[in-house]
Design an enzyme around this catalytic site. Structure first.
Site, PDB file in Angstrom:
ATOM      1  N   TYR A 179       0.948  -1.320   0.043  1.00  0.00           N
ATOM      2  CA  TYR A 179       0.206  -0.057   0.153  1.00  0.00           C
ATOM      3  C   TYR A 179       0.923   1.209   0.064  1.00  0.00           C
ATOM      4  O   TYR A 179       2.196   1.103   0.498  1.00  0.00           O
ATOM      5  CB  TYR A 179      -0.882   0.170   1.342  1.00  0.00           C
ATOM      6  CG  TYR A 179      -0.062   0.165   2.501  1.00  0.00           C
ATOM      7  CD1 TYR A 179       0.326   1.511   3.036  1.00  0.00           C
ATOM      8  CD2 TYR A 179       0.501  -0.813   3.246  1.00  0.00           C
ATOM      9  CE1 TYR A 179       0.854   1.624   4.253  1.00  0.00           C
ATOM     10  CE2 TYR A 179       1.047  -0.693   4.283  1.00  0.00           C
ATOM     11  CZ  TYR A 179       1.237   0.523   4.756  1.00  0.00           C
ATOM     12  OH  TYR A 179       2.019   0.719   5.907  1.00  0.00           O
ATOM     13  N   PHE A 220       1.952   9.719   3.272  1.00  0.00           N
ATOM     14  CA  PHE A 220       2.183   9.734   5.000  1.00  0.00           C
ATOM     15  C   PHE A 220       2.554   8.243   5.319  1.00  0.00           C
ATOM     16  O   PHE A 220       3.080   8.109   6.443  1.00  0.00           O
ATOM     17  CB  PHE A 220       0.980  10.070   5.676  1.00  0.00           C
ATOM     18  CG  PHE A 220      -0.388   9.181   5.522  1.00  0.00           C
ATOM     19  CD1 PHE A 220      -0.615   7.871   6.143  1.00  0.00           C
ATOM     20  CD2 PHE A 220      -1.339   9.654   4.666  1.00  0.00           C
ATOM     21  CE1 PHE A 220      -1.639   7.246   5.763  1.00  0.00           C
ATOM     22  CE2 PHE A 220      -2.345   8.778   4.337  1.00  0.00           C
ATOM     23  CZ  PHE A 220      -2.557   7.604   5.039  1.00  0.00           C
ATOM     24  N   ASP A 221       2.486   7.249   4.443  1.00  0.00           N
ATOM     25  CA  ASP A 221       3.047   6.028   4.836  1.00  0.00           C
ATOM     26  C   ASP A 221       2.936   5.111   3.772  1.00  0.00           C
ATOM     27  O   ASP A 221       2.038   5.293   2.642  1.00  0.00           O
ATOM     28  CB  ASP A 221       1.952   5.438   5.981  1.00  0.00           C
ATOM     29  CG  ASP A 221       2.715   4.064   6.414  1.00  0.00           C
ATOM     30  OD1 ASP A 221       3.825   3.827   6.354  1.00  0.00           O
ATOM     31  OD2 ASP A 221       1.827   3.145   7.067  1.00  0.00           O
ATOM     32  N   ILE A 266      -7.856   0.357   9.721  1.00  0.00           N
ATOM     33  CA  ILE A 266      -9.018   1.205   9.682  1.00  0.00           C
ATOM     34  C   ILE A 266     -10.095   0.479   9.084  1.00  0.00           C
ATOM     35  O   ILE A 266      -9.756  -0.296   7.854  1.00  0.00           O
ATOM     36  CB  ILE A 266      -8.643   2.435   8.969  1.00  0.00           C
ATOM     37  CG1 ILE A 266      -8.152   2.406   7.477  1.00  0.00           C
ATOM     38  CG2 ILE A 266      -7.925   3.421  10.015  1.00  0.00           C
ATOM     39  CD1 ILE A 266      -7.680   3.890   7.125  1.00  0.00           C
ATOM     40  N   TYR A 324      -9.550   7.739  10.199  1.00  0.00           N
ATOM     41  CA  TYR A 324      -9.126   8.095  11.577  1.00  0.00           C
ATOM     42  C   TYR A 324     -10.135   9.228  12.209  1.00  0.00           C
ATOM     43  O   TYR A 324     -10.101   9.588  13.229  1.00  0.00           O
ATOM     44  CB  TYR A 324      -7.729   8.737  11.499  1.00  0.00           C
ATOM     45  CG  TYR A 324      -6.902   7.568  11.222  1.00  0.00           C
ATOM     46  CD1 TYR A 324      -6.429   6.753  12.224  1.00  0.00           C
ATOM     47  CD2 TYR A 324      -6.226   7.378   9.959  1.00  0.00           C
ATOM     48  CE1 TYR A 324      -5.345   5.584  11.863  1.00  0.00           C
ATOM     49  CE2 TYR A 324      -5.232   6.184   9.681  1.00  0.00           C
ATOM     50  CZ  TYR A 324      -5.098   5.370  10.659  1.00  0.00           C
ATOM     51  OH  TYR A 324      -4.113   4.516  10.360  1.00  0.00           O
ATOM     52  N   PHE A 330      -5.647   5.667  -0.813  1.00  0.00           N
ATOM     53  CA  PHE A 330      -4.546   4.532  -0.826  1.00  0.00           C
ATOM     54  C   PHE A 330      -4.555   4.116  -2.348  1.00  0.00           C
ATOM     55  O   PHE A 330      -5.469   3.944  -2.787  1.00  0.00           O
ATOM     56  CB  PHE A 330      -4.857   3.529   0.217  1.00  0.00           C
ATOM     57  CG  PHE A 330      -4.849   3.903   1.607  1.00  0.00           C
ATOM     58  CD1 PHE A 330      -3.612   3.827   2.435  1.00  0.00           C
ATOM     59  CD2 PHE A 330      -6.084   4.574   2.084  1.00  0.00           C
ATOM     60  CE1 PHE A 330      -3.946   4.419   3.865  1.00  0.00           C
ATOM     61  CE2 PHE A 330      -6.046   4.886   3.390  1.00  0.00           C
ATOM     62  CZ  PHE A 330      -4.927   4.749   4.404  1.00  0.00           C
TER      63      PHE A 330
END
Length: 215
Positions: free
Chosen positions: A128, A138-139, A163, A189, A207
């Site tokens: 991902y 962010f990731d 999530i 979130y 994503f």
């Protein structure tokens, strides 16, 4: 009725000579509908006798003569009156038939193989990349770390380990499928965000997700 005389003394009421049925019948015949609703003595006599304790009936009997809330000749029968439900209570009743709104959007970037989708509790392997609405990453787990190749994230789907938007979407995918997944805050979130992960409150997240394997 203009006035009614007390039928029993306090001693008689406390004894066994006056039954619950005697008391309930007298109150329904003598008390106004407003009084009966106040003391929850409206409805069919057998039901009132069955569900009401004698101390409550005695208390209502005493209150009837203290307040003089006697029945008038033009009032409806006590068996036919009902307590109106508060408007707020009616309006707040949830619509159990209304399906829950889906809080994510999925666009297939690469088709997978087979027709098996992960079920709740299955172990999935996922690559991902996560981005904010402005495109900031962010990731991700797709980049090489030194000489080590990227390693997929492995977890049991549908168990709250990630999530909700991920859980819900992954259970619609097949092995090898790659998607662009946009998740609304409610299934990401939420209002709190994730400060440690660089995600602000009420953030819609995007994503790129590839389902590598299902076990």
């Amino acid at each position: 009725m203009a006035s009614i005389e007390q039928k029993w003394t306090a001693e008689e009421l406390a004894g066994d000579s006056v039954s619950k049925k005697d008391l309930a019948a007298f109150l329904q015949e003598s008390g106004s509908n407003e009084f009966l609703l106040k003391h929850k003595l409206n409805g069919k006599l057998p039901n009132v006798v069955k569900t009401t304790k004698k101390p409550h009936l005695i208390s209502a009997y005493t209150d009837l003569f203290a307040t003089q809330q006697f029945r008038s000749a033009d009032e409806a029968s006590a068996t036919s009156i009902k307590q109106d439900k508060p408007i707020a209570a009616v309006e707040s009743k949830p619509d159990s038939d209304k399906p829950e709104e889906i809080k994510y959007d999925k666009v297939v970037l690469k088709k997978g193989t087979g027709d098996r989708c992960p079920a709740k509790g299955d172990r999935v392997s996922v690559f991902y990349t996560g981005m904010l609405e402005d495109g900031t990453v962010f990731d991700n787990n797709t980049e090489h770390k030194g000489r080590k190749p990227p390693t997929p994230l492995v977890f049991k789907v549908g168990t709250g380990r990630v999530i909700r938007g991920w859980d819900e979407c992954l259970m619609t995918m097949v092995r090898g499928e790659k998607v662009k997944l946009t998740i609304k805050p409610e299934w990401a979130y939420g209002q709190r965000g994730n400060e440690a992960g660089g995600i602000p409150p009420n953030a819609t997240l995007t994503f790129t997700v590839q389902l590598v394997d299902i076990a």
